[in-house]
Scaffold this active site. Sequence first.
Site, PDB file in Angstrom:
ATOM      1  N   ARG A   1       0.816  -1.214   0.000  1.00  0.00           N
ATOM      2  CA  ARG A   1       0.000   0.000   0.000  1.00  0.00           C
ATOM      3  C   ARG A   1       0.859   1.278   0.000  1.00  0.00           C
ATOM      4  O   ARG A   1       0.523   2.274   0.633  1.00  0.00           O
ATOM      5  CB  ARG A   1      -0.947   0.004   1.206  1.00  0.00           C
ATOM      6  CG  ARG A   1      -1.947  -1.136   1.193  1.00  0.00           C
ATOM      7  CD  ARG A   1      -2.886  -1.038  -0.018  1.00  0.00           C
ATOM      8  NE  ARG A   1      -3.812  -2.166  -0.072  1.00  0.00           N
ATOM      9  CZ  ARG A   1      -3.614  -3.265  -0.796  1.00  0.00           C
ATOM     10  NH1 ARG A   1      -2.528  -3.390  -1.540  1.00  0.00           N
ATOM     11  NH2 ARG A   1      -4.489  -4.244  -0.786  1.00  0.00           N
TER      12      ARG A   1
ATOM     13  N   GLU B   1      -5.366   3.739   5.725  1.00  0.00           N
ATOM     14  CA  GLU B   1      -5.082   3.432   4.327  1.00  0.00           C
ATOM     15  C   GLU B   1      -5.584   4.578   3.444  1.00  0.00           C
ATOM     16  O   GLU B   1      -5.089   4.783   2.347  1.00  0.00           O
ATOM     17  CB  GLU B   1      -5.763   2.112   3.926  1.00  0.00           C
ATOM     18  CG  GLU B   1      -5.394   1.617   2.556  1.00  0.00           C
ATOM     19  CD  GLU B   1      -5.864   0.198   2.305  1.00  0.00           C
ATOM     20  OE1 GLU B   1      -6.623  -0.017   1.348  1.00  0.00           O
ATOM     21  OE2 GLU B   1      -5.480  -0.695   3.090  1.00  0.00           O
TER      22      GLU B   1
ATOM     23  N   SER C   1     -11.420   0.020   2.324  1.00  0.00           N
ATOM     24  CA  SER C   1     -10.836  -0.326   3.626  1.00  0.00           C
ATOM     25  C   SER C   1     -10.223   0.907   4.269  1.00  0.00           C
ATOM     26  O   SER C   1      -9.495   1.665   3.624  1.00  0.00           O
ATOM     27  CB  SER C   1      -9.763  -1.408   3.458  1.00  0.00           C
ATOM     28  OG  SER C   1     -10.317  -2.594   2.939  1.00  0.00           O
TER      29      SER C   1
END
Length: 294
Positions: free
Chosen positions: A164, A289, A214
Amino acid sequence: MTNYFVMKNASLKRYNTLRLDVTAEDIVIAYSIKGMVEALRNYADRKIVVIGNGSNMLFTKEHYGSDTVFIVTSLIGDMEVIDGEIVAEAGARLNRLAWFSCEQSIGGYEFCEDIPGTIGGALIMNAGQWQYSISQYVNWIEVYNYETDTIDRIVPDEDFFAYRYSRINEMPVFILRAGLKAEPGNYNDALEKMLYYRHERYVKQPRNYANAGSVFKRPKDKEGNSLFVWKLFDGVNLRGYRHGGAMVSEKHPGFIVNTGNATVKDMIEIIQECISRVKNEYDVDLELEWRVIK
């Protein structure tokens, strides 16, 4: 005549998947890569925020003044096969990449079918699901460097991407387009995989409320073992927890949703509550995130 359109004192609600109704003094809609570069140059004296699909992002203000300019890439989404690779513009949707690849009998991009983002955003955060991520398919990235006022091409090395994350975050650049691998695939196999992935995500994820994907990166314990956010949340009774119009999803606690009228304050406070409960109970630090727009 410029290659972009400017909206004054307009709402960003349609440009973020959380559907937060915040306003901005200046919103630029670029018609092309040329228009995007023109806007980047013309607004070089301001803070610039580029919005693709508006997923995976959190606003922290109800109104953004003239010191911040939002450049929307929704019209910059061309995609074609050139010299044996897929060339995709920054605003191209990931689900379109999956279907385009399937139509061209190119394999590997089935995992993108139900990821609600764009090529630009995917490269910034190394988007993915299952065992796949966009970093596995990148040949080069074309960027505008605002320090040198040049258009450059980056060829990522093996350390350029991580979970990520990509090194783009540390560079003075904005993504324009990318060249992606085009390995031969099978149309029927690709179609079957895409429908399977979509089914799995629809079954498990909340689709009845606006959300931005998310919320937190997968955390690790003190021994370095990966943990599941939803399990941590269930352990501290966060499933279904509400603050104003924001709610931790009852279907999948890894998501925070807008039940219809959530404000920026609602979202920030519910995120802080989640971080606090998990820290107090498990001594685990949660990391967003989402991209935070200050």
